[in-house]
Design an enzyme around this catalytic site. Sequence first.
Site, PDB file in Angstrom:
ATOM      1  N   TRP A   1      -6.287  13.220   2.073  1.00 34.65           N
ATOM      2  CA  TRP A   1      -5.656  12.046   1.459  1.00 34.65           C
ATOM      3  C   TRP A   1      -6.700  11.082   0.934  1.00 34.65           C
ATOM      4  O   TRP A   1      -7.633  10.702   1.641  1.00 34.65           O
ATOM      5  CB  TRP A   1      -4.782  11.352   2.506  1.00 34.65           C
ATOM      6  CG  TRP A   1      -4.011  10.145   2.030  1.00 34.65           C
ATOM      7  CD1 TRP A   1      -2.886  10.146   1.266  1.00 34.65           C
ATOM      8  CD2 TRP A   1      -4.285   8.773   2.348  1.00 34.65           C
ATOM      9  NE1 TRP A   1      -2.452   8.852   1.081  1.00 34.65           N
ATOM     10  CE2 TRP A   1      -3.279   7.993   1.730  1.00 34.65           C
ATOM     11  CE3 TRP A   1      -5.275   8.131   3.092  1.00 34.65           C
ATOM     12  CZ2 TRP A   1      -3.238   6.604   1.836  1.00 34.65           C
ATOM     13  CZ3 TRP A   1      -5.238   6.745   3.199  1.00 34.65           C
ATOM     14  CH2 TRP A   1      -4.231   5.983   2.581  1.00 34.65           C
ATOM     15  N   ARG A   2      -6.546  10.731  -0.321  1.00 37.96           N
ATOM     16  CA  ARG A   2      -7.321   9.637  -0.924  1.00 37.96           C
ATOM     17  C   ARG A   2      -6.433   8.409  -1.016  1.00 37.96           C
ATOM     18  O   ARG A   2      -5.291   8.485  -1.461  1.00 37.96           O
ATOM     19  CB  ARG A   2      -7.799  10.036  -2.321  1.00 37.96           C
ATOM     20  CG  ARG A   2      -8.380   8.882  -3.108  1.00 37.96           C
ATOM     21  CD  ARG A   2      -8.717   9.234  -4.555  1.00 37.96           C
ATOM     22  NE  ARG A   2      -8.892   8.010  -5.303  1.00 37.96           N
ATOM     23  CZ  ARG A   2      -7.962   7.434  -6.065  1.00 37.96           C
ATOM     24  NH1 ARG A   2      -6.775   8.003  -6.204  1.00 37.96           N
ATOM     25  NH2 ARG A   2      -8.223   6.293  -6.683  1.00 37.96           N
TER      26      ARG A   2
ATOM     27  N   ASP B   1      -4.928   5.529  -2.602  1.00 41.61           N
ATOM     28  CA  ASP B   1      -4.727   4.894  -3.900  1.00 41.61           C
ATOM     29  C   ASP B   1      -3.641   3.830  -3.838  1.00 41.61           C
ATOM     30  O   ASP B   1      -3.374   3.138  -4.811  1.00 41.61           O
ATOM     31  CB  ASP B   1      -4.367   5.935  -4.961  1.00 41.61           C
ATOM     32  CG  ASP B   1      -3.062   6.663  -4.663  1.00 41.61           C
ATOM     33  OD1 ASP B   1      -2.540   6.526  -3.541  1.00 41.61           O
ATOM     34  OD2 ASP B   1      -2.566   7.373  -5.550  1.00 41.61           O
TER      35      ASP B   1
ATOM     36  N   GLU C   1       1.141  14.716  -3.722  1.00 43.84           N
ATOM     37  CA  GLU C   1       1.423  13.618  -4.630  1.00 43.84           C
ATOM     38  C   GLU C   1       0.194  13.418  -5.503  1.00 43.84           C
ATOM     39  O   GLU C   1      -0.937  13.407  -5.007  1.00 43.84           O
ATOM     40  CB  GLU C   1       1.748  12.325  -3.882  1.00 43.84           C
ATOM     41  CG  GLU C   1       3.155  12.277  -3.337  1.00 43.84           C
ATOM     42  CD  GLU C   1       3.484  10.926  -2.711  1.00 43.84           C
ATOM     43  OE1 GLU C   1       2.597  10.049  -2.683  1.00 43.84           O
ATOM     44  OE2 GLU C   1       4.614  10.753  -2.244  1.00 43.84           O
TER      45      GLU C   1
ATOM     46  N   GLN D   1      12.269  14.658   3.386  1.00 42.29           N
ATOM     47  CA  GLN D   1      12.159  15.229   2.049  1.00 42.29           C
ATOM     48  C   GLN D   1      11.550  16.621   2.031  1.00 42.29           C
ATOM     49  O   GLN D   1      11.868  17.432   1.154  1.00 42.29           O
ATOM     50  CB  GLN D   1      11.330  14.284   1.168  1.00 42.29           C
ATOM     51  CG  GLN D   1      12.039  12.959   0.916  1.00 42.29           C
ATOM     52  CD  GLN D   1      11.125  11.922   0.278  1.00 42.29           C
ATOM     53  OE1 GLN D   1       9.910  11.971   0.428  1.00 42.29           O
ATOM     54  NE2 GLN D   1      11.718  10.980  -0.419  1.00 42.29           N
TER      55      GLN D   1
ATOM     56  N   GLU E   1      -3.329  15.025  -1.384  1.00 44.53           N
ATOM     57  CA  GLU E   1      -2.718  13.956  -2.168  1.00 44.53           C
ATOM     58  C   GLU E   1      -3.724  13.003  -2.797  1.00 44.53           C
ATOM     59  O   GLU E   1      -4.719  12.616  -2.174  1.00 44.53           O
ATOM     60  CB  GLU E   1      -1.789  13.123  -1.276  1.00 44.53           C
ATOM     61  CG  GLU E   1      -0.619  13.914  -0.710  1.00 44.53           C
ATOM     62  CD  GLU E   1       0.413  13.004  -0.085  1.00 44.53           C
ATOM     63  OE1 GLU E   1       1.534  12.954  -0.610  1.00 44.53           O
ATOM     64  OE2 GLU E   1       0.085  12.330   0.914  1.00 44.53           O
TER      65      GLU E   1
END
Length: 877
Positions: A716-717, A719, A775, A485, A753
């Site tokens: 990055w977290r 979730d 994101e 992507q 993100e």
Amino acid sequence: MTSRATSVRPRPRRVVRHLLVGLTVALVAALTPTGATTPAQAAPTLLSQGRPATASSTENAGTPASAAVDGNTGTRWASTFSDPQWLQVDLGARATISQVNLLWEGAYGRAFQLQTSDDGATWTTIYSTTTGTGGTQNLTVTGAGRYVRMNGTARGTGYGYSLWEFQVYGETGGSTPTCGSTNVAQGSPATASSSQDAGLAASAAVDGNPGTRWASAASDPQWLRVDLGSTRTICRVVLTWEAAYARAFQLQTSADGATWTTIYSTTTATGGTQSLTVTGSGRYLRVYGTARGTAYGYSLWELAVNTTGGTSEPPVGTTDPYNPNLGPNTFVFDPSTPTSTIQSRLNTLFTQQETNQFGPQRYAVLFKPGNYTADVNLGFFTQVAGLGMSPDDVNLNGHVRTEAFWFGGNATQNFWRAAENLSVTLPAGQTVERWAVSQAAPYRRMHLRGAQNQIQLWNGGDGWSSGGLMADTRIDGLVVSGSQQQWYSRNSEFGNGWTGSVWNMVFQGVNGAPAPSFPNPSHTVIPQTPQVREKPFLYVDGTGEYRVFVPALRTNSTGTSWYNKTPAGSSISLSQFFVVQPGTSAATINAALAQGRHLLFTPGVHHVTEPIQVNRADTVVLGLGLATIQADNGAVGMRVADVDGVKVAGIMFEAGTTNSPVLMEVGPSGSSASHATNPTSLHDVFFRIGGPHVGRATNTLTVNSDNVIGDHMWLWRADHAASGVPTGWTLNTADTGLTVNGDNVTMYGLFVEHYQKYQTIWNGNGGRTYFYQNELPYDVPNQAAWMNGSTRGYAAYKVADSVTSHQAFGLGSYSYFNVNPAVVEERSFEVPTNPNVRFTNMVTVSLGGVGTINRVINNTGGTANAANQTVYLTTYP
């Protein structure tokens, strides 16, 4: 956009204060009889001047914490206008403190304490007042510690706290009990109230093997006990929980195994890895669980116990550069190693790591110069690398690949792995190499030989892949992006070019890049890379000595740094490095840094309870096998001083269960020195908040220094994750990913993100970003929980209103509000409208039409939602 006015107050007339000080000195001299003598005594030393200083807050960039210890009475630290606030100085070593001088500006502390600490976490008050009057306070105190803090609890004015100077006097030296790194529980006799079955015995929690565990019956209470053999002074207990954890438990000690003393208790534990600082003694230690966190029993992978006395940290020893200890999880092969041995090891690692995205295991597989036959299929947290000066010094006849069969062909979770400094010759009759990856999976300094061959970034039939990096790499044949992507290629060479596009493909300094075209196909092409340094790497020279090569800074570059050319840079013997093994304390690491050593982190999870402090210019910090630094007990993982040329590479930072203010800080607040000719650079530096356990950090990476270069980073977290991994809006809490306060900072390949406020905040001027992937948080419960004042949600990329120059190229931001698809983000990019703030080639996507991004940038661009899932915008303004 609105700008907030800054409160300005008049400064007091310091001339009067200086005049009074001078008159006092003259009066004392006049009243002293001629010839009189005073008893001789050793004068205390000013210990704080020029030392690293931190604060709870600063009023603005011109009033940093460092200004209170710079010896200049014309500069000051000032806090924000609230209580409490603190200013802290790190003396670098433990000291006996005899005097503290506070030179207050007009905004003073009416109530405050002076406190000392050996670890920056636990504080002892050595002076306290609620009736402070400001001015100059020369306070005689008695205390000891490495850190000294002014902890203000009530301000004397309506402004904040403000100190011209914070002066700490005393003598260095003295000892403090050291909490050792040796796990005294390992191999000791262990018993338990119950075991789920014979394969999950108590002994499995103290065998040193993170792949075996103890599990109890599914009832309360349950306990696990270890016999340490003799009475020990216990300072730390580390619990590594399996998914079946204790919500409520006590740690208890006993001299006889019958009468127990509780040294730690909680009713709100969340599992994961808990590193608990305790004070107690006993021959026996017991984990006594009273309430389970799941419907299952209690289950521990490992119970570790550290003690003081007899287990202090080892001295910082020398490193043998010809036979270094690279740790048990580093495997080094040479051409004499049987092919079957190599392949067996590779197969074993892949089987273990194929799905192990949240386990603690880390591995590096290194090949000395020569030719090999091997099929390297990389799983999670595995690095494969050559030990040659050039990628062509190590040739693998076979493959270096990443597939996604474990996830049904979906490669969007193929994270955390690396291939570096190798050449690959495909087997006869095969023409396809597959590299199906998403974030934090660099393909760096590689050479895929053969013009007839192609590398697929996924094949378009098995599923999606979502983001990656190719840097300093030569592909003789064709690059096929397939269902990839988004992708960032930098300073590489594609012999037969590139084919394919989905959302956001960025090429910079790439020979063989496709023609510029956006959005159909979505190819952003930047001809040159303005300033970059390639990642340092470990290699073995012709004499067998291990060395680290540090590539030179390149300007306006294209192509690789090595193909058909001699790489420019410098080489450092591994004898100049401290090789860090898991379990080494931050204090020992900092001692090595203070002795002028560089750092090489071996594969594993390295727990720290105080910051690793990199103060020396040109220091190299290099990790093998995605070595991970976990910040426990609310610590900061690493702080880098405002100095030239620090290189941090191949390191992952992870948040602990206690909230950290930030995981990594480059330069203290208020940094202003120019590093244009020798910038600090970060290469393959990744950050994770949550995942294997609950993680918390207010900020993730803060860049205060100027001219810093970021070369591929993923912040990055957690979730959303695999089954059994704790995630949720109130569990893994983190406001912001990247905050840039420095000027002229450049980011190449930036991925941020799932943060709960702004993903990226850029406050410095002259910033540049080449490729940005984001994101938004999946787990927003409702719109009311995600409001920025009256604005719906927070932008993915915020450039402050005060910024007058900024550039960004090739940016993507995506929504997937799966908890509540009605959630809306007002805009993905929020910037001041200024001709020198320019954004080029942006895309927003509502993934599957779940959630809405109302505008691309400011109030410009279409709406991405279920009806129109992808929106492109080529320029702004």
